[in-house]
Design a protein around this motif. Structure first.
Motif, PDB file in Angstrom:
ATOM      1  N   ASN A  75       0.837  -1.188   0.000  1.00  0.00           N
ATOM      2  CA  ASN A  75       0.000   0.000   0.000  1.00  0.00           C
ATOM      3  C   ASN A  75       0.879   1.248   0.000  1.00  0.00           C
ATOM      4  O   ASN A  75       2.045   1.205   0.409  1.00  0.00           O
ATOM      5  CB  ASN A  75      -0.929  -0.008   1.219  1.00  0.00           C
ATOM      6  N   LEU A  76       0.294   2.348  -0.461  1.00  0.00           N
ATOM      7  CA  LEU A  76       1.029   3.617  -0.518  1.00  0.00           C
ATOM      8  C   LEU A  76       0.203   4.687   0.159  1.00  0.00           C
ATOM      9  O   LEU A  76      -0.937   4.944  -0.252  1.00  0.00           O
ATOM     10  CB  LEU A  76       1.299   4.002  -1.975  1.00  0.00           C
ATOM     11  N   HIS A  77       0.767   5.286   1.198  1.00  0.00           N
ATOM     12  CA  HIS A  77       0.088   6.361   1.896  1.00  0.00           C
ATOM     13  C   HIS A  77       0.797   7.673   1.590  1.00  0.00           C
ATOM     14  O   HIS A  77       2.044   7.729   1.611  1.00  0.00           O
ATOM     15  CB  HIS A  77       0.086   6.110   3.410  1.00  0.00           C
ATOM     16  N   ILE A  78       0.016   8.699   1.288  1.00  0.00           N
ATOM     17  CA  ILE A  78       0.602   9.993   0.947  1.00  0.00           C
ATOM     18  C   ILE A  78       0.037  11.049   1.894  1.00  0.00           C
ATOM     19  O   ILE A  78      -1.187  11.234   1.963  1.00  0.00           O
ATOM     20  CB  ILE A  78       0.309  10.400  -0.511  1.00  0.00           C
ATOM     21  N   ASN A  79       0.923  11.718   2.602  1.00  0.00           N
ATOM     22  CA  ASN A  79       0.515  12.794   3.522  1.00  0.00           C
ATOM     23  C   ASN A  79       0.636  14.152   2.836  1.00  0.00           C
ATOM     24  O   ASN A  79       1.465  14.342   1.930  1.00  0.00           O
ATOM     25  CB  ASN A  79       1.420  12.810   4.759  1.00  0.00           C
ATOM     26  N   SER A  80      -0.176  15.083   3.290  1.00  0.00           N
ATOM     27  CA  SER A  80      -0.059  16.496   2.876  1.00  0.00           C
ATOM     28  C   SER A  80       0.104  16.616   1.366  1.00  0.00           C
ATOM     29  O   SER A  80       1.105  17.149   0.867  1.00  0.00           O
ATOM     30  CB  SER A  80       1.144  17.150   3.569  1.00  0.00           C
ATOM     31  N   LEU A  81      -0.871  16.125   0.641  1.00  0.00           N
ATOM     32  CA  LEU A  81      -0.786  16.084  -0.820  1.00  0.00           C
ATOM     33  C   LEU A  81      -0.513  17.454  -1.423  1.00  0.00           C
ATOM     34  O   LEU A  81      -1.033  18.483  -0.967  1.00  0.00           O
ATOM     35  CB  LEU A  81      -2.071  15.495  -1.393  1.00  0.00           C
ATOM     36  N   GLU A  82       0.324  17.467  -2.482  1.00  0.00           N
ATOM     37  CA  GLU A  82       0.679  18.680  -3.212  1.00  0.00           C
ATOM     38  C   GLU A  82       0.226  18.543  -4.661  1.00  0.00           C
ATOM     39  O   GLU A  82       0.025  17.433  -5.163  1.00  0.00           O
ATOM     40  CB  GLU A  82       2.197  18.898  -3.155  1.00  0.00           C
ATOM     41  N   LEU A  83       0.114  19.709  -5.338  1.00  0.00           N
ATOM     42  CA  LEU A  83      -0.322  19.694  -6.738  1.00  0.00           C
ATOM     43  C   LEU A  83       0.576  18.792  -7.599  1.00  0.00           C
ATOM     44  O   LEU A  83       0.101  18.083  -8.480  1.00  0.00           O
ATOM     45  CB  LEU A  83      -0.318  21.117  -7.311  1.00  0.00           C
ATOM     46  N   GLY A  84       1.870  18.827  -7.300  1.00  0.00           N
ATOM     47  CA  GLY A  84       2.827  18.057  -8.092  1.00  0.00           C
ATOM     48  C   GLY A  84       2.712  16.547  -7.907  1.00  0.00           C
ATOM     49  O   GLY A  84       3.359  15.783  -8.628  1.00  0.00           O
ATOM     50  N   ASP A  85       1.909  16.131  -6.964  1.00  0.00           N
ATOM     51  CA  ASP A  85       1.707  14.690  -6.765  1.00  0.00           C
ATOM     52  C   ASP A  85       0.716  14.119  -7.778  1.00  0.00           C
ATOM     53  O   ASP A  85       0.572  12.899  -7.886  1.00  0.00           O
ATOM     54  CB  ASP A  85       1.193  14.405  -5.345  1.00  0.00           C
ATOM     55  N   SER A  86       0.040  14.994  -8.509  1.00  0.00           N
ATOM     56  CA  SER A  86      -0.926  14.524  -9.513  1.00  0.00           C
ATOM     57  C   SER A  86      -0.198  13.698 -10.563  1.00  0.00           C
ATOM     58  O   SER A  86       0.765  14.161 -11.180  1.00  0.00           O
ATOM     59  CB  SER A  86      -1.616  15.712 -10.186  1.00  0.00           C
ATOM     60  N   ALA A  87      -0.641  12.477 -10.746  1.00  0.00           N
ATOM     61  CA  ALA A  87       0.015  11.543 -11.671  1.00  0.00           C
ATOM     62  C   ALA A  87      -0.795  10.250 -11.659  1.00  0.00           C
ATOM     63  O   ALA A  87      -1.789  10.136 -10.934  1.00  0.00           O
ATOM     64  CB  ALA A  87       1.440  11.249 -11.222  1.00  0.00           C
ATOM     65  N   VAL A  88      -0.331   9.297 -12.459  1.00  0.00           N
ATOM     66  CA  VAL A  88      -0.886   7.945 -12.363  1.00  0.00           C
ATOM     67  C   VAL A  88       0.129   7.096 -11.609  1.00  0.00           C
ATOM     68  O   VAL A  88       1.313   7.072 -11.969  1.00  0.00           O
ATOM     69  CB  VAL A  88      -1.169   7.335 -13.751  1.00  0.00           C
ATOM     70  N   TYR A  89      -0.323   6.410 -10.580  1.00  0.00           N
ATOM     71  CA  TYR A  89       0.548   5.576  -9.764  1.00  0.00           C
ATOM     72  C   TYR A  89       0.273   4.111 -10.104  1.00  0.00           C
ATOM     73  O   TYR A  89      -0.865   3.644 -10.031  1.00  0.00           O
ATOM     74  CB  TYR A  89       0.305   5.851  -8.273  1.00  0.00           C
TER      75      TYR A  89
END
Lengths: 115, 111
Positions: A75-89
């Motif tokens: 699993n992948l947890h992402i904290n404090s999301l930023e605009l630059g995190d927009s992508a396909v994972y």
């Protein structure tokens, strides 16, 4: 049966939120990966786990934290999301430790949009 | 820094044409080169090449590796609209548990 499955398929969220993406593989593979594909279609590795042990962490910000409860899940947890995190994972798995003799099997991806 | 470069970035042809996609690499300790096809979702595996000069073939698709030129080509003959996709080239490196991907070639086959 889906070999590598990810949920959710789509994730739209606001900056600053925390979100998780789940991945499961039913191929009996020992090694699992997270890759990020940006808008230019570059696939870049983020993390790799072999039998629940972290073996690659490619200079990914600390806001990203993978967790592997067993060798079939990563699993992948992402904290404090930023605009630059927009992508396909993309989650992926391979039969052996590393990719020398066994190609990666990819999940269908999770499209993350941060607004 | 390890690098994989594909060309062209985009290609539009008519059904029935033959296309050649290129991949070149600059990596430390090359181990193998892989080709993937990505339609709408997950990349799907096409070929893995480890030896120079040996062609791998699957139907209308074929690929060959040239270790001297640090490159590979992917050929598709008698193209069909179903071949429209992004074709990704990746290289695996000795001692590293990862693939380094190129930016892909977007192939469009028009009827």
């Amino acid at each position: 049966d889906t070999a590598v499955s990810q949920t959710p398929k789509y994730l739209v969220t606001q900056m600053g939120n925390d979100k998780s993406i789940k991945c499961e593989q039913n191929l009996g593979h020992d090694t699992m990966y997270w890759y990020k594909q940006d808008s230019k279609k570059f696939l870049k590795i983020m993390f790799s786990y072999n039998n629940k042990e972290l073996i690659i962490n490619e200079t990914v910000p600390n806001r990203f934290s993978p967790k592997s409860p067993d060798k079939a899940h990563l699993n992948l947890h992402i904290n404090s999301l930023e605009l630059g995190d927009s992508a396909v994972y993309f989650c992926a798995s391979s039969q052996e430790r590393g990719v020398y003799n066994s190609p990666l099997h990819f999940g269908n991806g999770t499209r993350l949009t941060v607004t | 820094e390890d690098k994989v470069v594909q060309s062209p970035l985009s290609l539009v042809v008519h059904e029935g044409d033959t296309v050649t996609l290129n991949c070149s690499y600059e990596v430390t300790n090359f181990r193998s080169l892989l080709w993937y096809k990505q339609e709408k979702k997950a990349p799907t595996f096409l070929f893995m090449l480890t030896s120079s000069g040996i062609e791998k073939k699957s139907g209308r698709l074929s690929s060959i590796l040239d270790k001297k030129e640090l490159s590979s080509i992917l050929n598709i003959t008698a193209t069909q609209t179903g071949d429209s996709a992004i074709y990704l080239c990746a290289v695996s490196i000795q001692g590293a548990q990862k693939l380094v991907f190129g930016q892909g070639t977007r192939l469009t086959i028009n009827p």
